[in-house]
Design a protein around this motif. Sequence first.
Motif, PDB file in Angstrom:
ATOM      1  N   THR A   1       0.824  -1.061   0.135  1.00  0.00           N
ATOM      2  CA  THR A   1      -0.118  -0.016  -0.383  1.00  0.00           C
ATOM      3  C   THR A   1       1.000   1.275   0.001  1.00  0.00           C
ATOM      4  O   THR A   1       0.029   2.329   0.424  1.00  0.00           O
ATOM      5  CB  THR A   1      -0.853  -0.373   1.756  1.00  0.00           C
ATOM      6  OG1 THR A   1       0.067  -0.517   2.436  1.00  0.00           O
ATOM      7  CG2 THR A   1      -1.729  -1.179   1.093  1.00  0.00           C
ATOM      8  N   LEU A   2       2.217   0.596   0.288  1.00  0.00           N
ATOM      9  CA  LEU A   2       3.154   2.156  -0.684  1.00  0.00           C
ATOM     10  C   LEU A   2       2.703   3.169  -1.146  1.00  0.00           C
ATOM     11  O   LEU A   2       2.411   2.634  -2.027  1.00  0.00           O
ATOM     12  CB  LEU A   2       4.462   1.888  -0.294  1.00  0.00           C
ATOM     13  CG  LEU A   2       5.302   2.854  -0.461  1.00  0.00           C
ATOM     14  CD1 LEU A   2       6.149   3.523   1.075  1.00  0.00           C
ATOM     15  CD2 LEU A   2       7.061   2.164  -0.966  1.00  0.00           C
ATOM     16  N   ALA A   3       3.002   4.331  -0.693  1.00  0.00           N
ATOM     17  CA  ALA A   3       2.426   5.596  -2.071  1.00  0.00           C
ATOM     18  C   ALA A   3       3.140   6.215  -2.208  1.00  0.00           C
ATOM     19  O   ALA A   3       4.343   6.724  -1.569  1.00  0.00           O
ATOM     20  CB  ALA A   3       1.014   6.836  -1.759  1.00  0.00           C
ATOM     21  N   ARG A   4       3.122   7.565  -3.174  1.00  0.00           N
ATOM     22  CA  ARG A   4       4.589   8.045  -3.689  1.00  0.00           C
ATOM     23  C   ARG A   4       3.742   9.600  -3.887  1.00  0.00           C
ATOM     24  O   ARG A   4       2.965   9.551  -4.943  1.00  0.00           O
ATOM     25  CB  ARG A   4       5.302   8.053  -4.706  1.00  0.00           C
ATOM     26  CG  ARG A   4       6.557   8.985  -4.877  1.00  0.00           C
ATOM     27  CD  ARG A   4       7.474   7.912  -5.120  1.00  0.00           C
ATOM     28  NE  ARG A   4       8.393   9.301  -6.204  1.00  0.00           N
ATOM     29  CZ  ARG A   4       9.894   9.849  -5.099  1.00  0.00           C
ATOM     30  NH1 ARG A   4      10.092   8.722  -4.325  1.00  0.00           N
ATOM     31  NH2 ARG A   4      10.634   9.998  -5.796  1.00  0.00           N
ATOM     32  N   ASN A   5       4.403  10.334  -3.467  1.00  0.00           N
ATOM     33  CA  ASN A   5       3.487  11.792  -4.055  1.00  0.00           C
ATOM     34  C   ASN A   5       4.839  12.833  -3.076  1.00  0.00           C
ATOM     35  O   ASN A   5       5.758  12.862  -3.283  1.00  0.00           O
ATOM     36  CB  ASN A   5       2.839  12.547  -3.065  1.00  0.00           C
ATOM     37  CG  ASN A   5       2.606  12.452  -0.801  1.00  0.00           C
ATOM     38  OD1 ASN A   5       3.628  12.569  -0.940  1.00  0.00           O
ATOM     39  ND2 ASN A   5       1.822  12.705  -0.801  1.00  0.00           N
ATOM     40  N   PHE A   6       4.196  14.293  -2.995  1.00  0.00           N
ATOM     41  CA  PHE A   6       5.180  15.489  -3.766  1.00  0.00           C
ATOM     42  C   PHE A   6       5.992  15.453  -2.063  1.00  0.00           C
ATOM     43  O   PHE A   6       6.748  16.215  -1.949  1.00  0.00           O
ATOM     44  CB  PHE A   6       4.812  16.871  -3.702  1.00  0.00           C
ATOM     45  CG  PHE A   6       3.606  16.997  -5.675  1.00  0.00           C
ATOM     46  CD1 PHE A   6       4.561  17.092  -6.478  1.00  0.00           C
ATOM     47  CD2 PHE A   6       2.239  16.576  -5.034  1.00  0.00           C
ATOM     48  CE1 PHE A   6       3.848  17.165  -7.298  1.00  0.00           C
ATOM     49  CE2 PHE A   6       2.328  16.594  -5.976  1.00  0.00           C
ATOM     50  CZ  PHE A   6       2.654  17.152  -7.639  1.00  0.00           C
ATOM     51  N   GLN A   7       6.167  14.539  -1.581  1.00  0.00           N
ATOM     52  CA  GLN A   7       6.192  15.066  -0.093  1.00  0.00           C
ATOM     53  C   GLN A   7       7.746  13.538   0.040  1.00  0.00           C
ATOM     54  O   GLN A   7       8.288  13.270   1.041  1.00  0.00           O
ATOM     55  CB  GLN A   7       5.640  14.806   1.171  1.00  0.00           C
ATOM     56  CG  GLN A   7       5.223  15.957   1.191  1.00  0.00           C
ATOM     57  CD  GLN A   7       4.146  16.386   0.381  1.00  0.00           C
ATOM     58  OE1 GLN A   7       3.232  16.104   0.013  1.00  0.00           O
ATOM     59  NE2 GLN A   7       4.665  17.858   0.076  1.00  0.00           N
ATOM     60  N   GLY A   8       7.397  12.603  -0.952  1.00  0.00           N
ATOM     61  CA  GLY A   8       8.297  11.462  -1.055  1.00  0.00           C
ATOM     62  C   GLY A   8       7.252   9.942  -1.050  1.00  0.00           C
ATOM     63  O   GLY A   8       6.677  10.089  -0.743  1.00  0.00           O
ATOM     64  N   TYR A   9       7.749   9.136  -0.167  1.00  0.00           N
ATOM     65  CA  TYR A   9       7.431   8.360  -0.338  1.00  0.00           C
ATOM     66  C   TYR A   9       6.352   8.290   1.250  1.00  0.00           C
ATOM     67  O   TYR A   9       6.821   8.865   2.604  1.00  0.00           O
ATOM     68  CB  TYR A   9       8.109   6.451   0.323  1.00  0.00           C
ATOM     69  CG  TYR A   9       8.764   6.055  -1.177  1.00  0.00           C
ATOM     70  CD1 TYR A   9       8.095   5.906  -1.900  1.00  0.00           C
ATOM     71  CD2 TYR A   9      10.301   6.540  -1.493  1.00  0.00           C
ATOM     72  CE1 TYR A   9       9.329   5.478  -3.018  1.00  0.00           C
ATOM     73  CE2 TYR A   9      11.030   7.369  -2.364  1.00  0.00           C
ATOM     74  CZ  TYR A   9      10.380   5.838  -3.076  1.00  0.00           C
ATOM     75  OH  TYR A   9      11.126   5.291  -4.649  1.00  0.00           O
ATOM     76  N   THR A  10       5.189   7.249   0.817  1.00  0.00           N
ATOM     77  CA  THR A  10       4.135   7.794   2.245  1.00  0.00           C
ATOM     78  C   THR A  10       3.560   6.523   2.374  1.00  0.00           C
ATOM     79  O   THR A  10       3.772   6.239   1.619  1.00  0.00           O
ATOM     80  CB  THR A  10       3.363   9.284   1.540  1.00  0.00           C
ATOM     81  OG1 THR A  10       3.046   8.933   3.313  1.00  0.00           O
ATOM     82  CG2 THR A  10       2.749   8.852   0.906  1.00  0.00           C
TER      83      THR A  10
END
Length: 443
Positions: free
Chosen positions: A298-307
């Motif tokens: 369920t790991l995701a990636r956005n503008f803050q990095g990995y989340t």
Amino acid sequence: MNSNVDLFSARVPRYTSYPTAPHFHAGIGQNELKQWLAGLPTGLPLSLYVHIPFCDTLCWFCGCHTTVVNRYSPVSSYLNDLFTEIANIGPYLKGHPVTHLHWGGGSPTMLTPDDVRNLKGALTRHFEFAPDAEFAVEIDPRGLKDDLIATLGECGLTRASIGVQDFAPQVQKAINRIQPFDETKRVVDALRAAGVASLNIDLIYGLPYQTRENVARTIELSLSLKPQRFAVFGYAHVPHFKKHMQLIKTETLPDAAERFAQFELAHSLISAAGYAAIGLDHFALPDDSLAVAAKAGTLARNFQGYTSDDAPALIGLGASSISALPQGYVQNKPEVPEWRKAIEVGELPVARGIALSDEDKLRRAIIEKLMCFLEVDLARFGKTPEDFPREMEALAPLMAEGFVVRNGTVLSVPASARAAVRLVASVFDTYLATSKAVHAVAV
């Protein structure tokens, strides 16, 4: 190794979004954002990102959108407008629980204790927070006072992301960021005493005068602080884009081979200390939510990095911040005066954005899987490698180097070659060939 280094010198995006920000355009504005917000299903979880674009000193390596101020009045004025923006957009998001809140910058820790309370209070009044919502703040330890740390704890801070970069005095002088280890440790101890349970440390390799010895010593000192997470980024030297980077002389930077060696050394030392490697450049203790999300898929990636936050919608607040929605991306006006003018007349201060086509959504999903898990099964999207003849041709030299392996419909980057994952992901980027942006080197 020489051919590897040549490949790693290629300039490709970091893929915190797809399409990437250089492809946003002015054809997307506040009307599109309002339609997209109205189209969110009731109950859909949200993440919030709040941008504080001010610092009291300029770090020469910094690529963030920020302004150096020597008085607090511009920050106070900005906050008043930020409160208005929060009030303006809040009604569009009723019925959507906020599961993650992140304050970034700039330096959010420039705020006074009263303004930390005021900002958290404004957000709480206009948004509906889930009981277990994560609250993260980017921390500059330099000069951080105990009363501000205590206030962050009182406001429910759950995770602090602490900028370190490198502890070597020569490197710190060369990037205009003097930050002794003792000062960093004082802040870490105070954050823990204030009840902040999770700490992340940000490190950078590829800095001026940096050596593998510097990297090893910095990691040794950082490990003594016992953080739950690490993020290890490569310095992106883009003086044409960020003029202050001209203060860093190119000849003082490690070459491609040394950058790669620093990346590999950091990875091996942090992994050997019991941290799980996450994607390209993050690490987490096995019981940390980031490692749990990676293991669960369920790991995701956005503008803050990995989340570990898997909310389908991210709302950006403040000048230059970006919102990511199922329908597309929008970016707020980057300059504070223009952002302020839009807010004062009750507008949502959108400067540009991009609507996602079905093809964009497919490629975004493929790229995110590769970036998060070093692997993608094209069959999950009803595709096979034969549906991507151009991409498979482009992958051939990377396959020859062992950077990517095909097994049926699965493309995977071996863990030993994780440094190449941005190169592999870039093959699926249909915008890259026509992009005028100059990106950071792959490693």
